[in-house]
Design a protein around this motif. Structure first.
Motif, PDB file in Angstrom:
ATOM      1  N   SER A 210       0.827  -1.209   0.000  1.00 18.25           N
ATOM      2  CA  SER A 210       0.000   0.000   0.000  1.00 18.25           C
ATOM      3  C   SER A 210       0.856   1.251   0.000  1.00 18.25           C
ATOM      4  O   SER A 210       0.459   2.291  -0.547  1.00 18.25           O
ATOM      5  CB  SER A 210      -0.919   0.006   1.230  1.00 18.25           C
TER       6      SER A 210
ATOM      7  N   TRP B 229     -13.629   7.012  -8.043  1.00 15.42           N
ATOM      8  CA  TRP B 229     -12.654   5.929  -8.004  1.00 15.42           C
ATOM      9  C   TRP B 229     -12.477   5.387  -9.423  1.00 15.42           C
ATOM     10  O   TRP B 229     -13.228   4.537  -9.899  1.00 15.42           O
ATOM     11  CB  TRP B 229     -13.095   4.819  -7.057  1.00 15.42           C
TER      12      TRP B 229
ATOM     13  N   ALA C  78     -11.872   6.823  -2.526  1.00 11.80           N
ATOM     14  CA  ALA C  78     -12.433   5.543  -2.078  1.00 11.80           C
ATOM     15  C   ALA C  78     -13.804   5.681  -1.426  1.00 11.80           C
ATOM     16  O   ALA C  78     -14.389   4.669  -1.026  1.00 11.80           O
ATOM     17  CB  ALA C  78     -11.472   4.875  -1.097  1.00 11.80           C
TER      18      ALA C  78
ATOM     19  N   LEU D 130     -16.679   3.313  -2.639  1.00 12.97           N
ATOM     20  CA  LEU D 130     -16.540   1.935  -2.166  1.00 12.97           C
ATOM     21  C   LEU D 130     -16.839   1.829  -0.674  1.00 12.97           C
ATOM     22  O   LEU D 130     -17.470   0.864  -0.218  1.00 12.97           O
ATOM     23  CB  LEU D 130     -15.120   1.439  -2.459  1.00 12.97           C
ATOM     24  N   ILE D 131     -16.405   2.827   0.096  1.00 12.85           N
ATOM     25  CA  ILE D 131     -16.666   2.818   1.539  1.00 12.85           C
ATOM     26  C   ILE D 131     -18.164   2.946   1.811  1.00 12.85           C
ATOM     27  O   ILE D 131     -18.722   2.239   2.649  1.00 12.85           O
ATOM     28  CB  ILE D 131     -15.890   3.953   2.229  1.00 12.85           C
TER      29      ILE D 131
ATOM     30  N   THR E  64     -20.019  -0.268   1.023  1.00 16.64           N
ATOM     31  CA  THR E  64     -19.680  -1.294   2.011  1.00 16.64           C
ATOM     32  C   THR E  64     -20.453  -1.069   3.304  1.00 16.64           C
ATOM     33  O   THR E  64     -21.013  -2.012   3.881  1.00 16.64           O
ATOM     34  CB  THR E  64     -18.168  -1.282   2.294  1.00 16.64           C
TER      35      THR E  64
ATOM     36  N   ILE F  27     -16.003  -2.566  -1.307  1.00 14.39           N
ATOM     37  CA  ILE F  27     -14.545  -2.704  -1.322  1.00 14.39           C
ATOM     38  C   ILE F  27     -14.148  -4.135  -1.694  1.00 14.39           C
ATOM     39  O   ILE F  27     -13.301  -4.349  -2.572  1.00 14.39           O
ATOM     40  CB  ILE F  27     -13.961  -2.324   0.051  1.00 14.39           C
TER      41      ILE F  27
ATOM     42  N   HIS G 142     -14.950  -4.971  -5.317  1.00 13.92           N
ATOM     43  CA  HIS G 142     -13.995  -4.358  -6.249  1.00 13.92           C
ATOM     44  C   HIS G 142     -12.671  -5.127  -6.252  1.00 13.92           C
ATOM     45  O   HIS G 142     -12.099  -5.374  -7.328  1.00 13.92           O
ATOM     46  CB  HIS G 142     -13.744  -2.902  -5.843  1.00 13.92           C
ATOM     47  N   ILE G 143     -12.199  -5.508  -5.074  1.00 18.20           N
ATOM     48  CA  ILE G 143     -10.954  -6.271  -4.999  1.00 18.20           C
ATOM     49  C   ILE G 143     -11.093  -7.590  -5.757  1.00 18.20           C
ATOM     50  O   ILE G 143     -10.193  -7.994  -6.507  1.00 18.20           O
ATOM     51  CB  ILE G 143     -10.560  -6.518  -3.535  1.00 18.20           C
TER      52      ILE G 143
ATOM     53  N   SER H  50      -3.497  -0.006  -5.816  1.00 14.55           N
ATOM     54  CA  SER H  50      -4.757   0.466  -5.241  1.00 14.55           C
ATOM     55  C   SER H  50      -5.504  -0.667  -4.546  1.00 14.55           C
ATOM     56  O   SER H  50      -6.147  -0.443  -3.516  1.00 14.55           O
ATOM     57  CB  SER H  50      -5.629   1.086  -6.337  1.00 14.55           C
TER      58      SER H  50
ATOM     59  N   LEU I  91      -6.758  -0.708  -0.591  1.00  9.46           N
ATOM     60  CA  LEU I  91      -8.113  -1.029  -0.138  1.00  9.46           C
ATOM     61  C   LEU I  91      -8.100  -2.189   0.854  1.00  9.46           C
ATOM     62  O   LEU I  91      -8.837  -2.184   1.846  1.00  9.46           O
ATOM     63  CB  LEU I  91      -8.991  -1.370  -1.343  1.00  9.46           C
TER      64      LEU I  91
END
Length: 330
Positions: A55, A90, A99, A102-103, A106, A278, A281-282, A299, A303
């Motif tokens: 990261s 994003w 982010a 995504l947050i 979630t 999140i 997306h990962i 990225s 995350l």
């Protein structure tokens, strides 16, 4: 009649003497258990180091993407932590690393899941612990365990092919959900977490001494009053721990949201909308061919580190709350 008592020092002396005379097999078992504990600790440390190191690449140097309209063929920008946590776009390939979409998705799906799992889980735990007969308990407990053992990918397709059509029929007039939406994903996540919440809460309720219930009955309270005013407050620490662990489980869920919530980051908290979490997306990005040290690669690790910090923070809060509300009995 004369009474004898053992001095505390005598007890510690006996315990020390017993440790000195451990059998070889007991020493081996103790060493194996110690090794298991050390492995778990170093595994956690390794995860933290890996996530942190990868990261750090995102924030420590400029991120570059290929472009066709520049003579150099590349466009590079620095990524700041403030941009990562406060902006709402994003698109890593356009060097936009906000982010918040995504947050938000979630937190939305996790909130929906907990509105289902917490009341139903506590209610099921109270019924199994205080009201159900032994025969009923023997039937219901395996059913809960079966729910806990169903693969999450099955839950995901259940949300997409059953729950979403039902929601589209129910909300036809007011606000019809899209095919992919956070509401169906959150509802099914709540069903998935329900066995965990119910099982841990039931264990906490069963740990309350029987004498407290008998004392409440002796004062004239009925079963409901005893459960609500005596048993549940006494088991509050265990119930809170179950809630925190369930929230962590909801935040980290992947397959249900990847299948049913939708793809593509979108800044919204409307449950009827499609949005990517999140973990979703990962999973989507990692399933492709990502080159090492690319924008997407760095990225994704950022995350992942954020998810790890959130779940760690939740577990710390859970332990603190459990300590505050813990009841001790002789």
């Amino acid at each position: 009649m004369a009474s004898t008592s053992m001095h505390p020092k005598d007890g510690s002396h006996i315990a020390e003497k017993m440790r000195r005379h451990l059998r070889p097999s007991e020493s081996i078992i103790g060493s194996i258990l110690f090794f298991c504990a050390i492995v778990s600790i170093f595994t956690t440390i390794g995860i933290v180091i890996t996530l942190g190191a990868e990261s750090f690449r995102l924030f420590s140097k400029e991120q570059c993407v290929e472009v066709t309209y520049l003579s150099t063929g590349k466009r590079c920008e620095e990524v700041t932590l403030n941009e990562f946590l406060t902006t709402t776009e994003w698109v890593p390939q356009s060097l936009k690393f906000g982010a918040l979409p995504l947050i938000a998705s979630t937190l939305t799906t996790s909130f929906i899941a907990m509105t289902i799992a917490i009341p139903l889980g506590i209610g099921a735990a109270i019924y199994l612990s205080e009201y159900a007969s032994p025969r009923t308990r023997r039937v219901l407990k395996p059913i809960l365990e079966v729910l806990a053992g169903i693969p999450t990918v099955v839950y995901g397709f259940f949300a997409l092919t059953f729950v979403t059509p039902v929601l589209r029929d129910v909300f036809t007039v007011t606000a019809m959900p899209t095919l992919f939406n956070m509401l169906s994903a959150g509802l099914v996540m709540g069903i998935m977490i329900l066995p965990l919440m119910a099982s841990m809460s039931e264990d906490a309720l069963n740990a309350v001494p029987r004498s407290l219930r008998e004392g409440s009955f002796g004062l004239g309270a009925n079963k409901l009053e005893t459960t609500v005013s005596v048993v549940l407050p006494a088991a509050l620490s265990g119930v809170i721990a179950a809630m925190i662990i369930s929230v962590s489980r909801a935040v980290g869920e992947t397959m249900i949201v990847a299948i049913a919530a939708g793809a593509g980051p979108r800044y919204t908290i409307v449950p009827f909308d499609a949005a990517e979490t999140i973990t979703g997306h990962i999973a989507r990005i990692s399933s492709g061919d990502i080159s090492f040290n690319s924008v997407d690669y760095n990225s994704v690790f950022a995350l992942g580190l954020m998810l790890f910090i959130v779940t760690l923070f939740l577990n710390i809060i859970g332990r603190q709350l459990a300590t505050i509300f813990r009841e001790e009995y002789d």
